[in-house]
Write a protein that holds these residues in place. Structure first.
Motif, PDB file in Angstrom:
ATOM      1  N   PRO A  30      -0.193  -2.555 -15.053  1.00 29.05           N
ATOM      2  CA  PRO A  30      -0.326  -2.334 -13.604  1.00 29.05           C
ATOM      3  C   PRO A  30       0.711  -3.129 -12.814  1.00 29.05           C
ATOM      4  CG  PRO A  30      -2.473  -2.717 -14.610  1.00 29.05           C
ATOM      5  CD  PRO A  30      -1.456  -3.019 -15.657  1.00 29.05           C
ATOM      6  N   ARG A  31       1.168  -2.512 -11.742  1.00 25.43           N
ATOM      7  CA  ARG A  31       2.199  -3.141 -10.916  1.00 25.43           C
ATOM      8  C   ARG A  31       1.732  -4.476 -10.340  1.00 25.43           C
ATOM      9  NH1 ARG A  31       3.447  -0.957  -4.865  1.00 25.43           N
ATOM     10  NH2 ARG A  31       4.900  -2.604  -4.197  1.00 25.43           N
ATOM     11  N   THR A  32       0.491  -4.525  -9.820  1.00 29.14           N
ATOM     12  CA  THR A  32      -0.005  -5.757  -9.214  1.00 29.14           C
ATOM     13  C   THR A  32      -0.138  -6.877 -10.240  1.00 29.14           C
ATOM     14  OG1 THR A  32      -2.246  -4.876  -9.527  1.00 29.14           O
ATOM     15  CG2 THR A  32      -1.225  -4.552  -7.371  1.00 29.14           C
ATOM     16  N   SER A  48      -5.828  -1.980 -10.922  1.00 30.35           N
ATOM     17  CA  SER A  48      -4.702  -2.422 -10.100  1.00 30.35           C
ATOM     18  C   SER A  48      -5.156  -3.382  -9.000  1.00 30.35           C
ATOM     19  CB  SER A  48      -4.001  -1.206  -9.485  1.00 30.35           C
ATOM     20  OG  SER A  48      -2.928  -1.599  -8.669  1.00 30.35           O
ATOM     21  N   GLU A  49      -6.265  -3.038  -8.326  1.00 30.15           N
ATOM     22  CA  GLU A  49      -6.731  -3.878  -7.222  1.00 30.15           C
ATOM     23  C   GLU A  49      -7.221  -5.245  -7.701  1.00 30.15           C
ATOM     24  OE1 GLU A  49      -9.693  -1.498  -5.399  1.00 30.15           O
ATOM     25  OE2 GLU A  49      -8.254  -0.031  -4.572  1.00 30.15           O
ATOM     26  N   ASP A  64       0.822  -1.209   0.000  1.00 29.41           N
ATOM     27  CA  ASP A  64       0.000   0.000   0.000  1.00 29.41           C
ATOM     28  C   ASP A  64       0.863   1.270   0.000  1.00 29.41           C
ATOM     29  OD1 ASP A  64       1.055  -0.392   2.503  1.00 29.41           O
ATOM     30  OD2 ASP A  64      -0.752   0.241   3.578  1.00 29.41           O
ATOM     31  N   SER A  99       2.188   1.563 -10.765  1.00 27.96           N
ATOM     32  CA  SER A  99       0.903   1.737 -10.111  1.00 27.96           C
ATOM     33  C   SER A  99       0.203   2.941 -10.742  1.00 27.96           C
ATOM     34  CB  SER A  99       1.097   1.947  -8.615  1.00 27.96           C
ATOM     35  OG  SER A  99       1.885   3.107  -8.381  1.00 27.96           O
ATOM     36  N   ASP A 108      -7.200   2.610 -10.193  1.00 34.45           N
ATOM     37  CA  ASP A 108      -7.076   1.794  -8.992  1.00 34.45           C
ATOM     38  C   ASP A 108      -7.864   0.488  -9.107  1.00 34.45           C
ATOM     39  OD1 ASP A 108      -5.462   3.706  -7.841  1.00 34.45           O
ATOM     40  OD2 ASP A 108      -7.131   4.752  -6.874  1.00 34.45           O
ATOM     41  N   ASP A 149       1.443   3.496  -2.293  1.00 35.61           N
ATOM     42  CA  ASP A 149       0.802   4.683  -2.867  1.00 35.61           C
ATOM     43  C   ASP A 149      -0.089   5.371  -1.829  1.00 35.61           C
ATOM     44  OD1 ASP A 149       1.967   3.381  -4.987  1.00 35.61           O
ATOM     45  OD2 ASP A 149       0.307   3.733  -6.359  1.00 35.61           O
ATOM     46  N   GLY A 187       3.526   6.911  -6.928  1.00 34.48           N
ATOM     47  CA  GLY A 187       3.343   5.499  -7.207  1.00 34.48           C
ATOM     48  C   GLY A 187       4.659   4.803  -7.464  1.00 34.48           C
ATOM     49  N   TYR A 206       7.075   2.111  -9.513  1.00 32.66           N
ATOM     50  CA  TYR A 206       7.267   1.611 -10.872  1.00 32.66           C
ATOM     51  C   TYR A 206       8.583   0.857 -10.926  1.00 32.66           C
ATOM     52  CZ  TYR A 206      10.706   5.307 -11.619  1.00 32.66           C
ATOM     53  OH  TYR A 206      11.817   6.109 -11.523  1.00 32.66           O
TER      54      TYR A 206
END
Length: 420
Positions: A230-232, A173-174, A103, A151, A170, A105, A118, A120
């Motif tokens: 996205p990062r996730t 990403s989530e 978390d 992100s 978001d 961000d 964010g 990266y």
């Protein structure tokens, strides 16, 4: 014998009452003006060298001051509002987990003065992995492209300008959606011209739906040549970042960058703030002073070269004029003019040409600075000292250039000059 002595004494008395030859400053100016007007075309060409030299001098100094003010604004708007946080956890402890929490961000967004932030990193793909827009199983030749995991906050902090589509948010990403944003150059290489048909890119064999194409960014220009996911999603598909690959991009309010840089490591990892290293922007005032100084020194050298070229032109033309006016010089010497009078006359001519060239050059240089500033939508900056000093520099350049020709003219013997 006595008669000859009386005649000699009378002649001496006569010589004593003949006034000595004089040349006042007003006479020298009138003579120089007459000499200039006698050959107007040559005088204009002679003054042209000083016009170019002084004009370049004024234009260069004016453009230096103008660009320095633009550098100031550029540093304040971009560089002074950017903070980079680096993951140095494994350099501190080789067994440490990644420095950025999941978390990250949200933690940074809670700090006052943060606009967007964010994490990266560049995704390390397996050897031979390519990116293509062709379907799975098709006969395709992929492109060797960089893939960046970011992100949503990092993407917004780069201040992108969209060509079409949208950025992932978001929700993407989530829920670890397989979506991607392309730079306009990357999209062109992959043959993607629109997102209306929901095109997909394949990173290896993994499909990602293209939701947007970026036309430009204010930060992180390498995003324009990359596929951004996205990062996730990247962590789920390709695994977490290795070592110190991950970084955080923070866009702050003006004046808050140094404060955010001090607070960021603790806000992200209160248990191990030493696992993160925040890089604050350089002091804009110091950086601007250094850049302005370097530009000023460089441009002053160029302006000096221009003035030297102008001085050489004046000296050459004045020397030619001396050779052409040898008969006139001899006649003036025969009528009583002294060598210093001849020197003063030619120095006055070259000085007048230099001053005239300095005035015209100052005007042209100032107009050039204003024109360039208007075209570039800048604010023109010209120091008053530059405008006042430029004509004086032209005068000194003309006088200096005329020293040798004037000396040559003063050395001409009347008898030799009249024989030519």
């Amino acid at each position: 014998m006595k008669s000859r002595f009386r005649d000699f004494r009378a002649e001496a008395q006569t010589r004593s009452i003949v006034p000595r030859s004089r040349l006042t400053l007003s006479d020298a100016l009138v003579e120089s003006l007459a000499g200039i007007l006698q050959r107007p075309a040559r005088s204009m060409l002679t003054a042209l060298g000083t016009v170019l030299g002084v004009g370049s001098f004024v234009a260069i100094l004016g453009l230096t001051a103008t660009t320095s003010s633009q550098i100031d604004a550029r540093f304040n708007v971009l560089s002074a509002t950017e903070v980079i946080v680096e993951d140095v956890a494994q350099t501190r402890n080789e067994f440490a987990a990644p420095g950025f929490p999941a978390d990250a961000d949200r933690r940074i967004a809670g700090l006052s003065g943060v606009r967007n932030a964010g994490v990266y990193y560049g995704v390390r793909l397996p050897p031979g992995t390519t990116v293509s827009s062709s379907p799975i199983g098709a006969d395709r030749d992929g492109e060797r492209l960089d893939v960046v995991a970011a992100s949503p906050g990092a993407l917004r902090a780069a201040v992108p300008a969209l060509d079409q589509g949208r950025l992932f948010d978001d929700y993407h990403s989530e829920t670890r959606q397989r979506v991607a944003v392309l730079g306009v150059a990357t999209a062109a290489r992959l043959g993607i011209t629109t997102v209306a048909t929901h095109p997909a890119v394949f990173i290896g064999e993994e499909p990602f739906t293209v939701v947007g194409i970026i036309d430009d960014v204010e930060r992180k220009a390498d995003l324009l040549l990359s596929v951004v996911v996205p990062r996730t999603t990247a962590e789920e598909v390709f695994g977490p970042p290795r070592g110190s690959d991950a970084k955080m991009l923070i866009a702050t309010e003006l004046g808050a960058a140094h404060q955010i840089a001090e607070l960021a490591p603790t806000a992200l990892r209160p248990d191990h703030p030493d696992y993160l290293k925040a890089v604050a922007p350089a002091d804009p005032k110091t950086l601007r002073t250094n850049v302005s100084s370097d530009l000023g020194q460089l441009f002053l050298v160029l302006a000096g070269i221009c003035l030297i070229i102008g001085a050489v032109g004046i000296a050459n033309t004045t020397l030619v004029a001396v050779l052409e006016r040898t008969g006139e010089i001899g006649l003036r010497r025969a009528l009583g003019a002294r060598g210093r009078h001849i020197s003063l006359q030619f120095l006055a001519e070259s000085g007048a040409l230099g001053a005239l060239g300095g005035l015209v050059g100052t005007s042209l240089g100032s107009v050039t600075v204003v024109f360039v500033a208007v075209v570039r939508e800048w604010t023109p900056v010209i120091h008053p000292l530059t405008v006042l000093a430029a004509p004086v520099i032209g005068l000194l350049t003309g006088v200096t250039a005329g020293l040798y020709p004037a000396w040559r003219a003063s050395r001409i013997e009347p008898a030799e000059a009249l024989r030519r």
